[in-house]
Design an enzyme around this catalytic site. Structure first.
Site, short mmCIF file in Angstrom:
data_model
loop_
_atom_site.label_atom_id
_atom_site.label_comp_id
_atom_site.label_asym_id
_atom_site.label_seq_id
_atom_site.Cartn_x
_atom_site.Cartn_y
_atom_site.Cartn_z
N GLY A 14 0.79 -1.24 0.00
CA GLY A 14 0.00 0.00 0.00
C GLY A 14 0.81 1.28 0.00
O GLY A 14 0.33 2.32 0.45
N ARG A 64 -14.38 -15.38 -10.25
CA ARG A 64 -13.97 -13.98 -10.18
C ARG A 64 -15.19 -13.06 -10.15
O ARG A 64 -15.20 -12.05 -9.46
CB ARG A 64 -13.10 -13.64 -11.41
CG ARG A 64 -11.71 -14.21 -11.31
CD ARG A 64 -10.78 -13.54 -12.28
NE ARG A 64 -11.06 -13.94 -13.64
CZ ARG A 64 -10.80 -13.20 -14.72
NH1 ARG A 64 -10.25 -12.02 -14.59
NH2 ARG A 64 -11.07 -13.64 -15.92
N LEU A 92 -9.63 -7.95 -13.51
CA LEU A 92 -11.06 -7.68 -13.41
C LEU A 92 -11.81 -8.24 -14.62
O LEU A 92 -11.29 -8.26 -15.74
CB LEU A 92 -11.29 -6.17 -13.31
CG LEU A 92 -10.72 -5.53 -12.04
CD1 LEU A 92 -10.76 -4.01 -12.14
CD2 LEU A 92 -11.46 -6.00 -10.79
N ASN A 106 -5.46 2.36 -13.36
CA ASN A 106 -4.49 1.42 -12.79
C ASN A 106 -3.08 2.00 -12.91
O ASN A 106 -2.77 2.69 -13.87
CB ASN A 106 -4.55 0.11 -13.58
CG ASN A 106 -3.57 -0.94 -13.09
OD1 ASN A 106 -3.46 -1.20 -11.88
ND2 ASN A 106 -2.82 -1.54 -14.01
N HIS A 108 0.83 0.84 -13.32
CA HIS A 108 1.60 -0.34 -13.73
C HIS A 108 3.09 0.01 -13.80
O HIS A 108 3.45 1.06 -14.36
CB HIS A 108 1.11 -0.84 -15.09
CG HIS A 108 1.82 -2.07 -15.54
ND1 HIS A 108 1.50 -3.32 -15.05
CD2 HIS A 108 2.87 -2.25 -16.37
CE1 HIS A 108 2.32 -4.21 -15.58
NE2 HIS A 108 3.16 -3.58 -16.38
N GLU A 173 5.97 6.52 -9.45
CA GLU A 173 4.57 6.13 -9.25
C GLU A 173 3.89 7.05 -8.23
O GLU A 173 2.73 7.47 -8.43
CB GLU A 173 4.47 4.68 -8.74
CG GLU A 173 4.83 3.64 -9.77
CD GLU A 173 4.55 2.21 -9.31
OE1 GLU A 173 4.53 1.33 -10.16
OE2 GLU A 173 4.36 1.98 -8.09
C1 GAR Z 1 3.22 -1.01 -7.55
O1 GAR Z 1 4.57 -0.91 -7.94
C2 GAR Z 1 2.33 -1.14 -8.76
O2 GAR Z 1 2.84 -0.50 -9.91
C3 GAR Z 1 2.29 -2.63 -8.96
O3 GAR Z 1 2.23 -3.15 -7.67
C4 GAR Z 1 2.96 -2.30 -6.79
C5 GAR Z 1 2.15 -2.11 -5.53
O4 GAR Z 1 2.92 -1.53 -4.51
N1 GAR Z 1 1.16 -3.01 -9.75
C6 GAR Z 1 1.19 -3.98 -10.66
O5 GAR Z 1 2.17 -4.65 -10.88
C7 GAR Z 1 -0.10 -4.19 -11.40
N2 GAR Z 1 0.09 -5.01 -12.55
P1 GAR Z 1 2.20 -0.87 -3.26
O6 GAR Z 1 1.22 -1.90 -2.68
O7 GAR Z 1 3.32 -0.62 -2.29
O8 GAR Z 1 1.52 0.38 -3.70
#
Ligand code: GAR
Length: 200
Positions: A14, A64, A92, A106, A108, A173
């Site tokens: 998170g 799902r 989803l 989202n 990524h 991010e």
């Molecule tokens: C993030 O780096 C996000 O880009 C990735 O999961 C991580 C979550 O980190 N998402 C994916 O790979 C989706 N395909 P967080 O729980 O610390 O925010």
């Protein structure tokens, strides 16, 4: 300013949720956090900030779609305008995507359309690209393939490991995900085919 109610979906640590909270987007209200894995750090982060958490354990459902119907039922009362997938590790179905048409985004950890799916940081290192990064996009039925809202580039050095590169990608991010949320909540995003136009 009237606020847009957002639901943030999480599955793990998170840190992106934390970045959204810390960014204090004036036009957004984090109405609820939805989590599919019991006991993860993201739940603690939400609770610490007094944000309601709806835990829907994907392991409790046979399909799902049943899992998603339960999520939809749980968030029904929150009047959600935008769903933000912030490290939510479930794919989803058309059912859920149809419930929030053009209102799911989202984050990524790659420069899409390169390296979709899982292990994107590892994939970028193994391929030998000199730059990778992260992408915020609208969610479509095809995985990691929706219209792109924002991207940030991260150069890869010869010293980089998966850990150091992930750390650099995370830094970006935490900047572009809150920014994309702000743009959505301020009504500054317009879809034109696959292109997302951003007004100032
Ligand atoms: C993030 O780096 C996000 O880009 C990735 O999961 C991580 C979550 O980190 N998402 C994916 O790979 C989706 N395909 P967080 O729980 O610390 O925010």
């Amino acid at each position: 300013m009237s606020k847009t109610n957002i639901a943030v979906f999480v599955s793990g640590s998170g840190t992106n949720l934390q970045a959204i909270i810390d960014s204090g987007i004036e036009s957004a209200n984090i109405a609820v956090v939805v989590c599919d894995i019991p006991g993860v750090m993201a739940i603690e982060r939400a609770r610490k900030h007094g944000i309601p958490v709806e835990l829907v354990n994907s392991g409790d459902f046979e399909s799902r779609e049943e899992f998603e119907r339960q999520i939809v039922a749980k968030i029904d009362g929150y009047d959600i305008d935008l769903v933000v997938l912030a490290g939510f590790m479930r794919i989803l179905t058309p059912y859920f995507i149809g419930c929030f048409s053009n209102r799911i985004i989202n984050i990524h950890p790659s420069l899409l359309p390169s390296f979709p799916g899982t292990n994107s940081v590892r994939q970028a290192l193994d391929y030998g690209v000199k730059k990778t990064g992260c992408t915020v996009h609208f969610v479509r039925e095809e995985v990691d393939a929706g219209p792109i809202i924002l991207q940030a580039v991260v150069p890869i050095t010869e010293e980089d490991t998966e850990e150091t590169l992930l750390e650099k990608i995370h830094t970006e991010e935490y900047r572009i995900l809150p920014e994309a949320i702000r743009l959505f909540c301020e009504g500054k995003l317009t879809l034109s085919g696959r292109r997302v136009l951003i007004s100032s």
